[in-house]
Design a protein around this motif. Structure first.
Motif, PDB file in Angstrom:
ATOM      1  N   MET A   1      77.269  41.390  21.741  1.00 28.75           N
ATOM      2  CA  MET A   1      78.354  40.450  22.011  1.00 28.75           C
ATOM      3  C   MET A   1      79.274  40.364  20.808  1.00 28.75           C
ATOM      4  N   ASP A   2      80.588  40.555  21.013  1.00 24.75           N
ATOM      5  CA  ASP A   2      81.526  40.468  19.905  1.00 24.75           C
ATOM      6  C   ASP A   2      81.900  39.012  19.648  1.00 24.75           C
ATOM      7  N   PHE A   3      82.673  38.785  18.585  1.00 25.19           N
ATOM      8  CA  PHE A   3      82.999  37.418  18.170  1.00 25.19           C
ATOM      9  C   PHE A   3      83.790  36.682  19.245  1.00 25.19           C
ATOM     10  N   GLU A   4      84.715  37.385  19.890  1.00 30.81           N
ATOM     11  CA  GLU A   4      85.514  36.752  20.935  1.00 30.81           C
ATOM     12  C   GLU A   4      84.639  36.348  22.120  1.00 30.81           C
ATOM     13  N   GLY A   5      83.666  37.213  22.459  1.00 29.42           N
ATOM     14  CA  GLY A   5      82.745  36.880  23.533  1.00 29.42           C
ATOM     15  C   GLY A   5      81.903  35.666  23.200  1.00 29.42           C
ATOM     16  N   GLN A   6      81.479  35.549  21.926  1.00 35.85           N
ATOM     17  CA  GLN A   6      80.723  34.380  21.498  1.00 35.85           C
ATOM     18  C   GLN A   6      81.533  33.106  21.676  1.00 35.85           C
ATOM     19  N   ILE A   7      82.801  33.159  21.276  1.00 37.54           N
ATOM     20  CA  ILE A   7      83.656  31.969  21.375  1.00 37.54           C
ATOM     21  C   ILE A   7      83.796  31.521  22.828  1.00 37.54           C
ATOM     22  N   GLU A   8      84.012  32.472  23.726  1.00 36.91           N
ATOM     23  CA  GLU A   8      84.169  32.118  25.133  1.00 36.91           C
ATOM     24  C   GLU A   8      82.886  31.506  25.699  1.00 36.91           C
ATOM     25  N   ALA A   9      81.746  32.079  25.324  1.00 35.24           N
ATOM     26  CA  ALA A   9      80.474  31.542  25.799  1.00 35.24           C
ATOM     27  C   ALA A   9      80.248  30.131  25.261  1.00 35.24           C
ATOM     28  N   ILE A  10      80.529  29.922  24.003  1.00 36.10           N
ATOM     29  CA  ILE A  10      80.334  28.608  23.380  1.00 36.10           C
ATOM     30  C   ILE A  10      81.268  27.573  24.003  1.00 36.10           C
ATOM     31  N   ARG A  11      82.504  27.954  24.253  1.00 33.21           N
ATOM     32  CA  ARG A  11      83.453  27.021  24.886  1.00 33.21           C
ATOM     33  C   ARG A  11      82.964  26.594  26.263  1.00 33.21           C
ATOM     34  N   ALA A  12      82.409  27.546  27.001  1.00 35.84           N
ATOM     35  CA  ALA A  12      81.912  27.221  28.341  1.00 35.84           C
ATOM     36  C   ALA A  12      80.709  26.283  28.278  1.00 35.84           C
ATOM     37  N   ILE A  13      79.801  26.520  27.316  1.00 38.53           N
ATOM     38  CA  ILE A  13      78.585  25.718  27.219  1.00 38.53           C
ATOM     39  C   ILE A  13      78.867  24.319  26.674  1.00 38.53           C
ATOM     40  N   PHE A  14      79.712  24.247  25.629  1.00 41.76           N
ATOM     41  CA  PHE A  14      79.987  22.959  24.986  1.00 41.76           C
ATOM     42  C   PHE A  14      81.193  22.243  25.580  1.00 41.76           C
ATOM     43  N   ARG A  15      81.946  22.942  26.438  1.00 44.86           N
ATOM     44  CA  ARG A  15      83.169  22.382  27.029  1.00 44.86           C
ATOM     45  C   ARG A  15      84.094  21.863  25.942  1.00 44.86           C
ATOM     46  N   CYS A  16      84.364  22.701  24.959  1.00 43.48           N
ATOM     47  CA  CYS A  16      85.157  22.296  23.812  1.00 43.48           C
ATOM     48  C   CYS A  16      86.374  23.200  23.645  1.00 43.48           C
ATOM     49  N   ASP A  17      87.286  22.792  22.774  1.00 48.18           N
ATOM     50  CA  ASP A  17      88.463  23.600  22.456  1.00 48.18           C
ATOM     51  C   ASP A  17      88.074  24.804  21.604  1.00 48.18           C
ATOM     52  N   ARG A  18      89.054  25.662  21.346  1.00 52.97           N
ATOM     53  CA  ARG A  18      88.761  26.889  20.616  1.00 52.97           C
ATOM     54  C   ARG A  18      88.319  26.636  19.174  1.00 52.97           C
ATOM     55  N   GLN A  19      88.964  25.692  18.490  1.00 52.25           N
ATOM     56  CA  GLN A  19      88.629  25.477  17.083  1.00 52.25           C
ATOM     57  C   GLN A  19      87.168  25.055  16.884  1.00 52.25           C
ATOM     58  N   PRO A  20      86.650  24.068  17.619  1.00 52.60           N
ATOM     59  CA  PRO A  20      85.224  23.750  17.474  1.00 52.60           C
ATOM     60  C   PRO A  20      84.325  24.928  17.848  1.00 52.60           C
ATOM     61  N   ALA A  21      84.744  25.701  18.865  1.00 51.32           N
ATOM     62  CA  ALA A  21      83.946  26.861  19.265  1.00 51.32           C
ATOM     63  C   ALA A  21      83.906  27.906  18.155  1.00 51.32           C
ATOM     64  N   GLU A  22      85.014  28.083  17.462  1.00 55.18           N
ATOM     65  CA  GLU A  22      85.038  29.028  16.338  1.00 55.18           C
ATOM     66  C   GLU A  22      84.106  28.557  15.223  1.00 55.18           C
ATOM     67  N   SER A  23      84.087  27.255  14.961  1.00 59.15           N
ATOM     68  CA  SER A  23      83.190  26.721  13.926  1.00 59.15           C
ATOM     69  C   SER A  23      81.733  26.999  14.284  1.00 59.15           C
ATOM     70  N   LEU A  24      81.379  26.817  15.556  1.00 60.75           N
ATOM     71  CA  LEU A  24      80.015  27.109  15.998  1.00 60.75           C
ATOM     72  C   LEU A  24      79.722  28.597  15.936  1.00 60.75           C
ATOM     73  N   ALA A  25      80.692  29.417  16.308  1.00 56.25           N
ATOM     74  CA  ALA A  25      80.486  30.862  16.337  1.00 56.25           C
ATOM     75  C   ALA A  25      80.244  31.435  14.942  1.00 56.25           C
ATOM     76  N   ARG A  26      80.733  30.754  13.919  1.00 53.66           N
ATOM     77  CA  ARG A  26      80.523  31.246  12.542  1.00 53.66           C
ATOM     78  C   ARG A  26      79.087  31.060  12.076  1.00 53.66           C
ATOM     79  N   VAL A  27      78.340  30.148  12.710  1.00 53.00           N
ATOM     80  CA  VAL A  27      76.946  29.935  12.287  1.00 53.00           C
ATOM     81  C   VAL A  27      75.943  30.428  13.326  1.00 53.00           C
TER      82      VAL A  27
END
Length: 217
Positions: A1-27
């Motif tokens: 899974m690439d970084f963009e795919g991680q962000i999309e998955a995290i946004r769907a699970i957490f129902r959050c905007d892109r910026q919080p999803a990017e913060s989660l994707a970094r860890v």
């Protein structure tokens, strides 16, 4: 899974905007498991937590005499592991199917939850939903017959689909339903005889999902 795919998955699970999803994707780091791989053993230190993106994992406890009992199962969109701090694994966690996970240190996730309202709200929804599912499992074990629990386990594994790939082993179904292998085998044989399901080494197909659901009692 690439970084963009991680962000999309995290946004769907957490129902959050892109910026919080990017913060989660970094860890949250991608982690791949294959069917039957063991992720954690009972009694080991637990420092990490995981999000399930694809696949399913089972959680089993081992008694003093070696007896096994499945206590939970985690599927796509679910969160598990140490949180908010390190702990000890209370059970063994293994891959039921091939899995794609996102893994992070418990402390890093806890810091993000404390610092971002969208991440905190998403985590609250995740944990509340999983508590509700855990209560459902408890009710199932208390009120359903042994065969009914096997049928409920099949419905849970199918998760709205008409097939389960790979085909679940009878032993696994018995553990999930908290019954004997013989009882689970008879329950599956009844479904096959009535044409409700068919199965081979590769998959189990549900031909009559409504009939299967009606047998859960």
């Amino acid at each position: 899974m690439d970084f963009e795919g991680q962000i999309e998955a995290i946004r769907a699970i957490f129902r959050c905007d892109r910026q919080p999803a990017e913060s989660l994707a970094r860890v949250l780091m991608p982690q791949r498991l294959f069917a039957k791989d063991i992720l954690a053993r009972q009694g080991e230190p637990s420092y990490n937590c995981w999000l399930v993106i694809e696949g399913a994992l089972r959680v089993e406890t081992y008694g003093l005499e070696g007896q096994r009992q499945q206590v939970a199962q985690h599927g796509p969109g679910e969160f598990f592991g140490a949180y908010p701090t390190a702990s000890v694994h209370r059970a063994e966690i293994s891959a039921l199917f091939d899995c794609q996970l996102l893994c992070a240190e418990a402390g890093k996730i806890a810091e993000l939850v404390a610092g971002d309202v969208q991440i905190a709200a998403g985590m609250a929804r995740l944990l509340a939903r999983q508590l509700d599912r855990a209560l459902d499992r408890m009710v199932t074990r208390i009120t359903y017959s042994a065969a009914g629990r096997v049928y409920a386990e099949l419905v849970a594994l199918a998760d709205g689909r008409d097939r389960i790939v790979p085909s679940p082993r009878v032993t696994m179904l018995a553990l999930g339903a908290n019954t004997t292998r013989e009882t689970a085998s008879r329950a599956i044989a009844t479904l096959i005889r009535r044409g409700i399901i068919s199965r081979d080494d590769e998959q189990l197909i549900i031909h009559a999902p409504r009939m299967l659901a009606e047998l859960i009692c």
